[in-house]
Design a protein around this motif. Structure first.
Motif, PDB file in Angstrom:
ATOM      1  N   LEU A  10      -2.562  42.913  62.990  1.00 26.30           N
ATOM      2  CA  LEU A  10      -3.812  43.624  62.765  1.00 26.30           C
ATOM      3  C   LEU A  10      -4.947  42.622  62.678  1.00 26.30           C
ATOM      4  O   LEU A  10      -4.745  41.439  62.411  1.00 26.30           O
ATOM      5  CB  LEU A  10      -3.722  44.452  61.486  1.00 26.30           C
ATOM      6  CG  LEU A  10      -2.679  45.578  61.508  1.00 26.30           C
ATOM      7  CD1 LEU A  10      -2.735  46.357  60.209  1.00 26.30           C
ATOM      8  CD2 LEU A  10      -2.883  46.490  62.687  1.00 26.30           C
ATOM      9  N   ASP A  11      -6.143  43.137  62.892  1.00 22.84           N
ATOM     10  CA  ASP A  11      -7.307  42.261  62.915  1.00 22.84           C
ATOM     11  C   ASP A  11      -7.577  41.688  61.539  1.00 22.84           C
ATOM     12  O   ASP A  11      -7.362  42.343  60.513  1.00 22.84           O
ATOM     13  CB  ASP A  11      -8.539  43.044  63.387  1.00 22.84           C
ATOM     14  CG  ASP A  11      -8.339  43.591  64.780  1.00 22.84           C
ATOM     15  OD1 ASP A  11      -8.911  44.649  65.061  1.00 22.84           O
ATOM     16  OD2 ASP A  11      -7.608  42.954  65.563  1.00 22.84           O
ATOM     17  N   GLU A  12      -8.055  40.474  61.542  1.00 20.03           N
ATOM     18  CA  GLU A  12      -8.542  39.905  60.295  1.00 20.03           C
ATOM     19  C   GLU A  12      -9.854  40.585  59.923  1.00 20.03           C
ATOM     20  O   GLU A  12     -10.674  40.888  60.793  1.00 20.03           O
ATOM     21  CB  GLU A  12      -8.774  38.404  60.470  1.00 20.03           C
ATOM     22  CG  GLU A  12      -7.487  37.590  60.616  1.00 20.03           C
ATOM     23  CD  GLU A  12      -6.638  37.624  59.363  1.00 20.03           C
ATOM     24  OE1 GLU A  12      -5.410  37.610  59.476  1.00 20.03           O
ATOM     25  OE2 GLU A  12      -7.240  37.684  58.258  1.00 20.03           O
ATOM     26  N   PRO A  13     -10.092  40.898  58.647  1.00 16.60           N
ATOM     27  CA  PRO A  13     -11.359  41.527  58.259  1.00 16.60           C
ATOM     28  C   PRO A  13     -12.539  40.692  58.724  1.00 16.60           C
ATOM     29  O   PRO A  13     -12.547  39.477  58.612  1.00 16.60           O
ATOM     30  CB  PRO A  13     -11.261  41.594  56.728  1.00 16.60           C
ATOM     31  CG  PRO A  13      -9.785  41.558  56.437  1.00 16.60           C
ATOM     32  CD  PRO A  13      -9.188  40.698  57.508  1.00 16.60           C
ATOM     33  N   LEU A  59     -14.826  48.391  59.476  1.00 13.81           N
ATOM     34  CA  LEU A  59     -13.443  48.211  59.046  1.00 13.81           C
ATOM     35  C   LEU A  59     -12.794  49.569  58.826  1.00 13.81           C
ATOM     36  O   LEU A  59     -13.360  50.437  58.162  1.00 13.81           O
ATOM     37  CB  LEU A  59     -13.402  47.393  57.749  1.00 13.81           C
ATOM     38  CG  LEU A  59     -12.027  47.210  57.094  1.00 13.81           C
ATOM     39  CD1 LEU A  59     -11.101  46.412  58.009  1.00 13.81           C
ATOM     40  CD2 LEU A  59     -12.174  46.528  55.738  1.00 13.81           C
ATOM     41  N   LEU A 106      -9.249  51.209  57.341  1.00 14.14           N
ATOM     42  CA  LEU A 106      -8.049  50.920  56.562  1.00 14.14           C
ATOM     43  C   LEU A 106      -6.932  51.861  56.985  1.00 14.14           C
ATOM     44  O   LEU A 106      -7.146  53.066  57.152  1.00 14.14           O
ATOM     45  CB  LEU A 106      -8.335  51.093  55.070  1.00 14.14           C
ATOM     46  CG  LEU A 106      -9.470  50.237  54.490  1.00 14.14           C
ATOM     47  CD1 LEU A 106      -9.663  50.540  53.017  1.00 14.14           C
ATOM     48  CD2 LEU A 106      -9.188  48.758  54.706  1.00 14.14           C
ATOM     49  N   GLU A 109      -7.177  47.096  59.066  1.00  5.71           N
ATOM     50  CA  GLU A 109      -6.500  46.400  57.973  1.00  5.71           C
ATOM     51  C   GLU A 109      -5.463  47.323  57.358  1.00  5.71           C
ATOM     52  O   GLU A 109      -5.763  48.469  57.014  1.00  5.71           O
ATOM     53  CB  GLU A 109      -7.502  45.952  56.904  1.00  5.71           C
ATOM     54  CG  GLU A 109      -6.825  45.195  55.765  1.00  5.71           C
ATOM     55  CD  GLU A 109      -7.824  44.738  54.717  1.00  5.71           C
ATOM     56  OE1 GLU A 109      -9.034  44.889  54.957  1.00  5.71           O
ATOM     57  OE2 GLU A 109      -7.392  44.254  53.668  1.00  5.71           O
ATOM     58  N   ARG A 110      -4.257  46.823  57.254  1.00  4.94           N
ATOM     59  CA  ARG A 110      -3.177  47.591  56.639  1.00  4.94           C
ATOM     60  C   ARG A 110      -3.219  47.386  55.129  1.00  4.94           C
ATOM     61  O   ARG A 110      -3.345  46.264  54.641  1.00  4.94           O
ATOM     62  CB  ARG A 110      -1.837  47.127  57.206  1.00  4.94           C
ATOM     63  CG  ARG A 110      -0.633  47.720  56.506  1.00  4.94           C
ATOM     64  CD  ARG A 110       0.636  47.219  57.151  1.00  4.94           C
ATOM     65  NE  ARG A 110       1.800  47.563  56.361  1.00  4.94           N
ATOM     66  CZ  ARG A 110       3.047  47.313  56.725  1.00  4.94           C
ATOM     67  NH1 ARG A 110       3.264  46.691  57.879  1.00  4.94           N
ATOM     68  NH2 ARG A 110       4.059  47.660  55.968  1.00  4.94           N
ATOM     69  N   ARG A 125     -13.955  47.888  49.964  1.00  6.15           N
ATOM     70  CA  ARG A 125     -13.884  47.110  51.202  1.00  6.15           C
ATOM     71  C   ARG A 125     -15.027  47.428  52.163  1.00  6.15           C
ATOM     72  O   ARG A 125     -15.077  46.877  53.265  1.00  6.15           O
ATOM     73  CB  ARG A 125     -12.551  47.369  51.910  1.00  6.15           C
ATOM     74  CG  ARG A 125     -11.311  47.086  51.065  1.00  6.15           C
ATOM     75  CD  ARG A 125     -11.299  45.652  50.535  1.00  6.15           C
ATOM     76  NE  ARG A 125     -11.447  44.686  51.603  1.00  6.15           N
ATOM     77  CZ  ARG A 125     -10.440  44.218  52.325  1.00  6.15           C
ATOM     78  NH1 ARG A 125      -9.213  44.603  52.055  1.00  6.15           N
ATOM     79  NH2 ARG A 125     -10.650  43.353  53.285  1.00  6.15           N
TER      80      ARG A 125
END
Length: 412
Positions: A51-54, A60, A62, A90-91, A114
């Motif tokens: 998964l993508d980095e924040p 974003l 979730l 983001e998981r 977030r």
């Protein structure tokens, strides 16, 4: 002292057997290692994809998922669907043992902390899946995903729905979220009902798309110039029961509905041939009419029906030009007054318009024209010596004349 040959041969044979046994054991271990199953966590990571980095620069989303097969399939499908969308994934962990209301509350906190566009998770149900979407203010959307014979198909369909919800949220478009208070009530009901199909009871609050403005609503938004072209008919005189012609008017209509303008009618001339009272010949009598109007009124336009009702008052000046000819010419013709006369009149008129377009209307109108003076047209005869021979009444216009109009109007 040398060893006997038999003993040396036995030693060499034993060493050879030990070497062969070692080689076989090494080959067996290598074969077993290559046949061993891969680490399940590594497989899930490979299939799902990282998964993508924040990224503070990107929106974003979730994704709540555990280590189960459903979560891995969801992560993979959502990652594929959102591959070309500028959003970071983001998981996160969300306790599945909590009731729905608790998970909604926890998801709301995570989304706010977030600064995410939303939090998504899937719950299995006997006939498919239930997709949950929570945003920062606590609003929630529960969408059943039904009609699929296999779980993978339902997950892929859910990923498509998540893609649409995500792009709409990023663009600020409404997606039918249930407000927090309603979501809380539904959440309590859902938690109290152990049947997963209770998600059907949670319906998103419908968000009505704004209806497009009708032609009459657009007409009321601003002022317009109005050009009308119409057929006009009038019960003008006893000698001509119905007089027909064309009417042209130009005016200005304010947004509130008041309007002013001017108009003119083009009407074929009246012509009548009569015999002399003495029987010595015939005479042709002609009257040309030129009605000119000043107009003021108010038009009320109904918003939804496309209809408009116009009440107007016209101040009319009818120019009448008379002419009489005697083809034989043995007598003279005398008019009672000037050949050109101006007949003042007023005409209240009621007009009904239908607007299929804001620039165009079809209308029908009825009115009554009231002449302010009574008119009688006659001709006197005299011989060559000027002696009167008689008088003939040729035309007697009506003092009150019904008017009917049918035409089209253009709003500029």
């Amino acid at each position: 002292m040398q060893e006997p040959p038999t003993k040396r041969a036995a030693a060499r044979l034993g060493a050879s057997l030990l070497a062969s046994l070692g080689a076989a054991l090494a080959w067996g271990l290598a074969t077993h290692a290559s046949a061993a199953p891969a680490d399940p966590v590594a497989d899930a990571s490979t299939e799902t994809g990282d998964l993508d980095e924040p990224d503070a620069e990107r929106p974003l989303l979730l994704l709540a998922a555990d280590d189960g097969e459903l979560a891995a399939s969801m992560l993979r499908a959502v990652g594929i669907e959102l591959n070309d969308v500028d959003v970071a994934l983001e998981r996160i962990d969300l306790d599945p043992s909590q009731d729905l209301q608790a998970r909604i509350h926890a998801g709301q906190q995570l989304v706010r902390e977030r600064s995410a566009v939303g939090l998504v998770w899937l719950d299995p149900r006997p006939d498919g899946l239930t997709l949950h979407l929570v945003v920062g203010d606590g609003s929630v959307l529960l969408r059943p995903v039904l009609g699929f014979s296999d779980r993978i198909g339902a997950i892929e369909a859910a990923a498509v729905i998540i893609r649409h919800f995500t792009t709409d949220l990023i663009a600020g478009r409404p997606i039918g979220l249930t407000p927090p208070s309603v979501a809380g009530d539904h959440g309590q009901e859902h938690a109290a009902d152990p049947d997963p199909r209770a998600a059907d009871q949670v319906e998103p609050t419908p968000v009505a798309e704004p209806a497009p403005l009708t032609a009459t609503e657009l007409l009321r938004e601003r002022s317009h110039a109005r050009l009308q072209v119409a057929y006009v008919g009038q019960a003008w005189a006893r000698e001509r029961a119905w007089d027909s012609g064309a009417e042209l008017s130009l005016g200005w209509r304010a947004a509130a509905g008041a309007h002013v303008g001017a108009g003119v009618a083009l009407i074929p001339r009246f012509e009548r041939t009569v015999s002399h009272p003495t029987g010595s010949g015939v005479m042709t009598y002609r009257v040309a009419r030129y009605p000119i109007s000043l107009i003021a009124g108010y038009q009320h336009a109904w918003a939804r029906s496309g209809l408009a009702l116009d009440a107007q008052l016209r101040v009319v000046a009818e120019l009448h030009h008379r002419r009489a000819t005697d083809p034989i010419g043995d007598i003279s013709l005398e008019f009672g007054g000037s050949r050109l006369r101006v007949i003042p009149a007023i005409e209240p008129r009621l007009q009904l318009d239908y607007l299929p377009l804001v620039q165009l209307s079809l209308f029908i109108a009825l009115g009554v024209r009231v002449a302010l003076i009574d008119t009688l047209y006659s001709v006197s005869y005299a011989d060559e010596l000027g002696r009167p021979l008689g008088e003939t009444v040729v035309l007697q216009p009506n003092l009150i004349s019904p008017v009917a109009v049918l035409g089209v109007a253009v709003y500029l």
